[in-house]
Scaffold this motif. Structure first.
Motif, PDB file in Angstrom:
ATOM      1  N   HIS A   1       0.831  -1.210   0.000  1.00  0.00           N
ATOM      2  CA  HIS A   1       0.000   0.000   0.000  1.00  0.00           C
ATOM      3  C   HIS A   1       0.863   1.257   0.000  1.00  0.00           C
ATOM      4  O   HIS A   1       0.715   2.127   0.866  1.00  0.00           O
ATOM      5  N   ALA A   2       1.744   1.370  -0.972  1.00  0.00           N
ATOM      6  CA  ALA A   2       2.644   2.521  -1.038  1.00  0.00           C
ATOM      7  C   ALA A   2       2.941   2.866  -2.488  1.00  0.00           C
ATOM      8  O   ALA A   2       3.082   1.987  -3.337  1.00  0.00           O
ATOM      9  N   GLY A   3       3.035   4.162  -2.738  1.00  0.00           N
ATOM     10  CA  GLY A   3       3.574   4.614  -4.004  1.00  0.00           C
ATOM     11  C   GLY A   3       5.079   4.536  -3.915  1.00  0.00           C
ATOM     12  O   GLY A   3       5.677   5.084  -2.986  1.00  0.00           O
ATOM     13  N   MET A   4       5.700   3.860  -4.853  1.00  0.00           N
ATOM     14  CA  MET A   4       7.116   3.546  -4.689  1.00  0.00           C
ATOM     15  C   MET A   4       7.828   3.448  -6.029  1.00  0.00           C
ATOM     16  O   MET A   4       7.205   3.284  -7.095  1.00  0.00           O
ATOM     17  N   THR A   5       9.137   3.522  -5.953  1.00  0.00           N
ATOM     18  CA  THR A   5      10.007   3.182  -7.069  1.00  0.00           C
ATOM     19  C   THR A   5      10.881   2.027  -6.613  1.00  0.00           C
ATOM     20  O   THR A   5      11.672   2.177  -5.678  1.00  0.00           O
ATOM     21  N   PRO A   6      10.727   0.842  -7.218  1.00  0.00           N
ATOM     22  CA  PRO A   6      11.506  -0.309  -6.754  1.00  0.00           C
ATOM     23  C   PRO A   6      12.994  -0.114  -6.999  1.00  0.00           C
ATOM     24  O   PRO A   6      13.408   0.539  -7.962  1.00  0.00           O
ATOM     25  N   VAL A   7      13.787  -0.687  -6.113  1.00  0.00           N
ATOM     26  CA  VAL A   7      15.238  -0.635  -6.271  1.00  0.00           C
ATOM     27  C   VAL A   7      15.659  -1.451  -7.487  1.00  0.00           C
ATOM     28  O   VAL A   7      16.494  -1.034  -8.292  1.00  0.00           O
TER      29      VAL A   7
ATOM     30  N   GLY B   1      15.461  -4.194 -17.294  1.00  0.00           N
ATOM     31  CA  GLY B   1      15.453  -2.748 -17.451  1.00  0.00           C
ATOM     32  C   GLY B   1      14.137  -2.078 -17.177  1.00  0.00           C
ATOM     33  O   GLY B   1      14.045  -0.850 -17.233  1.00  0.00           O
ATOM     34  N   MET B   2      13.102  -2.851 -16.864  1.00  0.00           N
ATOM     35  CA  MET B   2      11.779  -2.265 -16.621  1.00  0.00           C
ATOM     36  C   MET B   2      11.446  -2.336 -15.133  1.00  0.00           C
ATOM     37  O   MET B   2      11.590  -3.392 -14.501  1.00  0.00           O
ATOM     38  N   PRO B   3      10.992  -1.220 -14.553  1.00  0.00           N
ATOM     39  CA  PRO B   3      10.610  -1.247 -13.136  1.00  0.00           C
ATOM     40  C   PRO B   3       9.290  -1.964 -12.943  1.00  0.00           C
ATOM     41  O   PRO B   3       8.408  -1.943 -13.809  1.00  0.00           O
ATOM     42  N   THR B   4       9.161  -2.596 -11.794  1.00  0.00           N
ATOM     43  CA  THR B   4       7.906  -3.261 -11.456  1.00  0.00           C
ATOM     44  C   THR B   4       6.997  -2.285 -10.698  1.00  0.00           C
ATOM     45  O   THR B   4       7.409  -1.189 -10.336  1.00  0.00           O
ATOM     46  N   GLY B   5       5.791  -2.701 -10.455  1.00  0.00           N
ATOM     47  CA  GLY B   5       4.861  -1.895  -9.677  1.00  0.00           C
ATOM     48  C   GLY B   5       4.843  -2.287  -8.220  1.00  0.00           C
ATOM     49  O   GLY B   5       3.921  -1.903  -7.489  1.00  0.00           O
ATOM     50  N   TYR B   6       5.829  -3.055  -7.791  1.00  0.00           N
ATOM     51  CA  TYR B   6       5.869  -3.545  -6.417  1.00  0.00           C
ATOM     52  C   TYR B   6       7.331  -3.683  -6.004  1.00  0.00           C
ATOM     53  O   TYR B   6       8.235  -3.629  -6.834  1.00  0.00           O
ATOM     54  N   PRO B   7       7.609  -3.840  -4.699  1.00  0.00           N
ATOM     55  CA  PRO B   7       8.997  -3.825  -4.214  1.00  0.00           C
ATOM     56  C   PRO B   7       9.833  -4.962  -4.775  1.00  0.00           C
ATOM     57  O   PRO B   7       9.438  -6.126  -4.748  1.00  0.00           O
ATOM     58  N   LEU B   8      10.998  -4.598  -5.270  1.00  0.00           N
ATOM     59  CA  LEU B   8      11.935  -5.569  -5.822  1.00  0.00           C
ATOM     60  C   LEU B   8      13.342  -5.091  -5.479  1.00  0.00           C
ATOM     61  O   LEU B   8      13.664  -3.916  -5.636  1.00  0.00           O
TER      62      LEU B   8
ATOM     63  N   ILE C   1       9.821  -8.422  -2.126  1.00  0.00           N
ATOM     64  CA  ILE C   1       9.906  -8.184  -0.693  1.00  0.00           C
ATOM     65  C   ILE C   1       9.137  -9.240   0.092  1.00  0.00           C
ATOM     66  O   ILE C   1       8.107  -9.753  -0.360  1.00  0.00           O
ATOM     67  N   GLN C   2       9.666  -9.580   1.268  1.00  0.00           N
ATOM     68  CA  GLN C   2       9.039 -10.524   2.183  1.00  0.00           C
ATOM     69  C   GLN C   2       8.673  -9.805   3.484  1.00  0.00           C
ATOM     70  O   GLN C   2       9.252  -8.758   3.805  1.00  0.00           O
ATOM     71  N   PRO C   3       7.744 -10.333   4.259  1.00  0.00           N
ATOM     72  CA  PRO C   3       7.458  -9.738   5.566  1.00  0.00           C
ATOM     73  C   PRO C   3       8.728  -9.607   6.394  1.00  0.00           C
ATOM     74  O   PRO C   3       9.515 -10.539   6.498  1.00  0.00           O
ATOM     75  N   GLY C   4       8.931  -8.415   6.948  1.00  0.00           N
ATOM     76  CA  GLY C   4      10.101  -8.179   7.791  1.00  0.00           C
ATOM     77  C   GLY C   4      11.310  -7.645   7.070  1.00  0.00           C
ATOM     78  O   GLY C   4      12.290  -7.257   7.706  1.00  0.00           O
ATOM     79  N   ASP C   5      11.279  -7.603   5.740  1.00  0.00           N
ATOM     80  CA  ASP C   5      12.417  -7.082   4.998  1.00  0.00           C
ATOM     81  C   ASP C   5      12.537  -5.570   5.174  1.00  0.00           C
ATOM     82  O   ASP C   5      11.558  -4.862   5.404  1.00  0.00           O
ATOM     83  N   ASP C   6      13.743  -5.075   5.033  1.00  0.00           N
ATOM     84  CA  ASP C   6      14.036  -3.652   5.126  1.00  0.00           C
ATOM     85  C   ASP C   6      13.567  -2.965   3.845  1.00  0.00           C
ATOM     86  O   ASP C   6      14.024  -3.278   2.750  1.00  0.00           O
ATOM     87  N   HIS C   7      12.661  -1.999   4.006  1.00  0.00           N
ATOM     88  CA  HIS C   7      12.117  -1.304   2.840  1.00  0.00           C
ATOM     89  C   HIS C   7      13.200  -0.691   1.972  1.00  0.00           C
ATOM     90  O   HIS C   7      13.097  -0.693   0.738  1.00  0.00           O
ATOM     91  N   SER C   8      14.228  -0.147   2.594  1.00  0.00           N
ATOM     92  CA  SER C   8      15.228   0.592   1.834  1.00  0.00           C
ATOM     93  C   SER C   8      15.956  -0.281   0.825  1.00  0.00           C
ATOM     94  O   SER C   8      16.518   0.231  -0.148  1.00  0.00           O
TER      95      SER C   8
END
Length: 705
Positions: free
Chosen positions: A260-266, A271-278, A285-292
C-alpha cells in the motif's frame, strides 16, 4: 477456494526470489530431519528462517486457525486475484460499456457464454480477448485480465461497483488517438505492474525467448502467508523449538507498506521497473524485509506535496500523519503516564488485559492494525469497530469531570455533549462523522475522487484556491448536485474562517473573564466572605473552566461552532457571576484623635479579620465583602473605639474624619480604680510628709530662740 498454481512456462531467464517455486520443490524433496539441521531459531526481528521455509497454503492454516480463516476468506485480500467465473465476476456483462475517448465514442462489445467472458474492443471482432482472471473482489473496482501466452494483460474496461457502471481503465494502452484498437504494450502488463501484491509468493521474470514478462505465484490472492511469511516451519517446527519463532507477527504499518505505497523499486526486470517492491537481485519483498533495500517512496501526490492522489498508497499518507508519530510525541511529554498509551500505542491498545506494555516497553505508534483487522471483520473495510467508533475510541473526553483536565474531546464537541448537568447541544450537521472531513476522497480508483485520504488532516479550500486541488468541503458534501448544496471554494473557505474566528475570539474573551474570576476567588478568603459562599463560587468556576478547556482541548474551533459558542457563553456567564458574587466594597476614612491629628498604627477589625493598620496620617483604605459591619479600632491590644459602615459591592464607603476616644473596658476598670486610689494615697502621704516637715522646722526655730 484459493488455488495453488505454478508458472505455466519454466524456460528462459528464471529470477526466483528466496522461497520461490523451485526452492519449494527442493525443500519438499528433503527429509524433515535434514531440513531442520540447517536451521537456527528465528528471532523476533529476524526473518532469515524464511530462506528455508516454504509455503503450505491457507488450508493448512485452517487446521489450527479455523475462526480466523473463515473470516479472512470473505476479505478483499483473499479475493485480490482469481479465475474469472460466474462466482467471481461481479460486473453486469449486459450493461452499456461505451465511453468517450479523444472526442470519439468507443463502443466495445461484451459477450458472456458457456465458454466464458469476452471483450471485443470496438465491436469489429478484430480485437477480441477472453477474460481469464479478475483482479479485486468488486467491492469498489474490479479489473479484468486476459492471458495471452504466459503473460497477463490488463483489459481497458473495469467495473465500478459503486456506480454500477463500466469505466475505461488504462484505455490509452489499447486505443489509438483516433479510437481504433491496438495491442497493449508488452511492458504494460499485469505481471510486471500488479502481480506480487495480488498473489501469494509472487515473483517476476523476463522470458528472453518471447521477450515478455511472466509472473510466478504459489497461490491466488493475498493469503495468510503473504503477511506472515512461508509457514512450513510454523506448522512443523524443528524438534524442541517453539512454533511462534517461525511465523512473522508484527503490528507495524511497514508490513502494509509493502504493497500500500507509491514507490520506485530498487530492482528491475530487463530494465523495466515493477509496480511492487523488488531488490537489486530481483527478489520480491518478504514480511520483515528492510524497505530501503527494495523501494524508495515515490507517491503520486496532489500539488500540495502532501496528499496522495494515487491508488493504494495509504502508507504514504500515513507516514505524514500524527498517528505515525504518536508514541514519540507522548514520550516527549513531561506529564506522560502509562495510561496515555491507550491512545498512543497500538501494542498497548490491543494487548490482553494485564499484559499491557509500559512507557519503557511500548513499541508501536498508532498503526494500521489498530483500526483494521485484515483477518476480516463484519465492519466495512475490515475495521475493528464501526467507523465513528473507530475514531472516537481515542478522540473523546469520556468520563473526565469538571476539576479534571479533559482528554481531546472531539466526540463530545461533534455530538454536543459535556459532563455538566443541564448542558447539552445538537450533533453537528446531523449525521456527519469524522471521516467525512478528515478522510476526504482524494485518490482515484473508479473515478476521481473515490479513495479516502489517510493523513487525517482536513484539506482546506485554501489549497483548492491556491493549488487547484480538491478539498474536504467540496469533494465530500458541497459539490454540484449534492443535497447539501454546492459551495465555491471561496465560499467554503470564508465559512470556515469566519466560524473559527468567531469562536476563537469568544474563547479569548472567556479566558479573560475566567482570569478576573480566578483573582476574585483567590482574594475572597481575606475579605470576610463566608467559606460556604466561597466554596459555592469555586464550584461554579470549576465548571466554567471545564467548559472552556473542552472547547480549547478540541484543538479546533470548527467541530461544532454553535455548540462551542453555547459552552463559551455558559463559561462566560459563570465566570462573570463568580466575579460579581465575590466583588468587595471599599471602606475609606481617617482616624483622628485630640486636636484633629491623624493617628497612625491603629488596627481595624471585624470578627477575626484585621486589615492593614492606618497610614502615618491615619488614613485607611481596605476592601471587604458587602454587608453591614461594626468595625473596632485597636491600638495594640487596646480597643480605642468603634464605627459602623454599610458596604456595597464595587462601591466606596467613605467614613471621612472620625474622632476616636479611648474606651475603658470592664476588664481594666479595677486597675483604673486601684491606680486612682494609689495616686490619692500618694498625694495624702506627700501632704502629710510636707506638713510634718514644716512642723519640725518650726520647733527647731523656737528652740533656738
Amino acid at each position: 477456494m484459493i488455488e495453488s498454481i505454478r508458472s505455466e512456462e519454466m524456460t528462459g531467464d528464471l529470477r526466483f526470489s528466496r522461497g520461490r517455486v523451485m526452492r519449494v520443490a527442493l525443500v519438499l524433496a528433503l527429509t524433515a530431519v535434514l531440513a531442520f539441521t540447517l536451521l537456527t531459531v528465528a528471532q523476533d526481528e529476524d526473518n532469515s528462517y524464511m530462506d528455508e521455509a516454504f509455503y503450505v497454503g491457507a488450508e493448512r492454516c485452517y487446521d489450527c486457525h479455523d475462526g480466523i480463516h473463515d473470516t479472512w476468506v470473505d476479505t478483499n485480500h483473499a479475493k485480490a486475484f482469481d479465475k474469472a467465473t460466474e462466482d467471481t465476476v461481479v460486473a453486469d456483462w449486459g450493461a452499456d460499456p461505451s465511453f468517450e475517448w479523444m472526442g470519439e465514442t468507443i463502443t466495445p462489445v461484451l459477450t458472456e457464454n458457456a465458454s466464458g467472458y469476452f471483450m471485443d474492443l470496438d465491436g469489429q471482432e478484430t480485437h477480441v480477448y477472453e477474460v481469464t482472471h479478475v483482479q479485486g473482489a468488486g467491492f469498489w473496482l474490479q479489473v479484468y485480465i486476459a492471458k495471452i501466452g504466459n503473460t497477463h494483460y490488463i483489459l481497458p474496461l473495469a467495473w465500478a461497483n459503486t456506480y454500477q457502471a463500466w469505466v475505461p481503465f488504462h484505455a490509452d494502452e489499447w486505443y489509438e488517438v483516433d479510437g481504433s484498437p491496438k495491442m497493449a504494450a508488452n511492458y504494460h502488463v499485469w505481471d510486471l505492474l500488479c502481480s506480487a501484491c495480488h498473489v501469494t509468493n509472487g515473483g517476476i521474470r523476463y522470458n528472453t525467448t518471447t521477450e515478455t514478462w511472466v509472473a510466478s505465484m504459489t497461490y491466488y490472492g493475498i493469503t495468510c502467508e503473504s503477511c506472515h511469511g512461508p509457514g512450513s516451519l510454523h506448522a512443523k517446527p524443528p524438534s524442541g523449538e517453539d512454533r511462534v519463532d517461525y511465523i512473522w507477527r508484527t503490528l507495524s504499518s511497514d508490513l502494509c507498506g509493502n504493497c500500500h505505497a507509491g514507490m520506485t523499486p530498487v530492482g528491475n526486470v530487463n530494465g523495466m521497473p515493477t509496480g511492487y517492491p523488488l531488490n537489486a537481485a530481483g527478489e520480491t519483498i518478504q514480511p520483515g524485509d528492510d524497505h530501503s533495500e527494495f523501494f524508495d517512496l515515490a507517491p503520486d501526490l496532489h500539488p500540495d506535496g502532501e496528499t496522495v492522489k494515487g491508488q493504494s498508497q495509504q502508507y504514504n499518507d500515513y507516514l505524514t500523519s500524527r498517528h505515525a508519530h504518536s508514541l514519540p510525541t507522548l514520550l516527549g511529554n513531561d506529564d506522560k503516564q502509562d495510561f496515555c498509551l491507550m491512545c498512543h500505542s497500538t501494542d498497548y491498545k490491543l494487548a490482553e488485559e494485564g499484559e499491557e506494555p509500559t512507557l519503557e516497553t511500548a513499541e508501536h505508534d498508532i498503526e494500521c492494525a489498530l483500526c483494521h483487522d485484515m483477518h476480516g471483520t463484519s465492519e466495512e473495510n475490515n475495521l475493528r469497530l464501526p467507523m465513528w467508533d473507530t475514531c472516537v475510541q481515542c478522540h473523546r473526553n469520556g468520563d473526565r469531570m469538571p476539576g479534571e483536565d479533559p482528554l481531546p474531546p472531539q466526540k463530545e464537541m461533534v455530538e454536543g455533549t459535556i459532563n455538566i448537568d443541564g448542558l447539552s447541544g445538537d450533533h453537528w450537521m446531523g449525521d456527519i462523522i469524522c471521516t467525512d472531513c478528515h478522510m476526504p476522497m482524494m485518490g482515484v480508483r473508479e473515478a476521481p475522487y473515490d479513495i479516502p485520504s489517510h493523513t487525517w488532516y482536513l484539506i482546506s479550500p485554501s489549497k483548492s484556491i491556491d493549488l487547484g486541488m480538491p478539498n474536504s468541503c467540496t469533494v465530500t458534501c458541497h459539490h454540484d448536485g449534492s443535497p447539501e448544496g454546492a459551495l465555491t471554494d471561496e465560499e467554503a473557505l470564508a465559512y470556515i474562517e469566519d466560524s473559527m474566528a468567531e469562536v476563537e475570539e469568544m474563547a479569548g474573551f472567556t479566558a479573560d473573564d475566567l482570569e478576573v474570576a480566578d483573582l476574585a476567588l483567590e482574594a475572597s478568603s481575606g475579605l470576610g466572605f463566608s467559606q460556604e459562599d466561597i466554596d459555592a463560587q469555586e464550584e461554579y468556576l470549576i465548571e466554567a473552566r471545564f467548559a472552556l478547556d473542552m472547547v480549547e482541548g478540541d484543538n479546533t474551533y470548527f467541530h461544532n461552532p454553535v455548540w462551542q459558542k453555547e459552552l463559551l457563553t455558559f463559561a462566560q456567564d459563570m465566570a462573570q457571576s463568580v466575579a460579581t458574587a465575590l466583588e468587595p466594597g471599599t471602606v475609606t476614612g481617617k482616624i483622628i484623635v485630640g486636636d484633629d491629628t491623624g493617628k497612625a498604627g491603629l488596627g481595624i477589625m471585624t470578627g477575626n479579620v484585621t486589615w492593614d493598620t492606618t497610614d502615618a496620617d491615619g488614613v485607611f483604605d481596605f476592601d471587604i465583602a458587602p454587608g453591614v459591619y461594626t468595625f473596632e479600632v485597636w491600638n495594640g491590644e487596646t480597643k480605642w473605639g468603634t464605627f459602623d459602615a454599610t458596604v456595597v459591592a464595587g462601591e466606596t464607603t467613605d467614613k471621612g474624619d472620625m474622632s476616636i476616644r479611648e474606651e475603658v473596658s470592664e476588664d481594666n476598670f479595677t486597675w483604673y480604680v486601684i491606680g486612682g486610689l494609689a495616686i490619692v494615697v500618694i498625694i495624702i502621704v506627700t501632704i502629710f510628709l510636707l506638713n510634718t516637715k514644716v512642723g519640725e522646722g518650726k520647733e527647731e526655730d523656737e528652740e533656738e530662740e
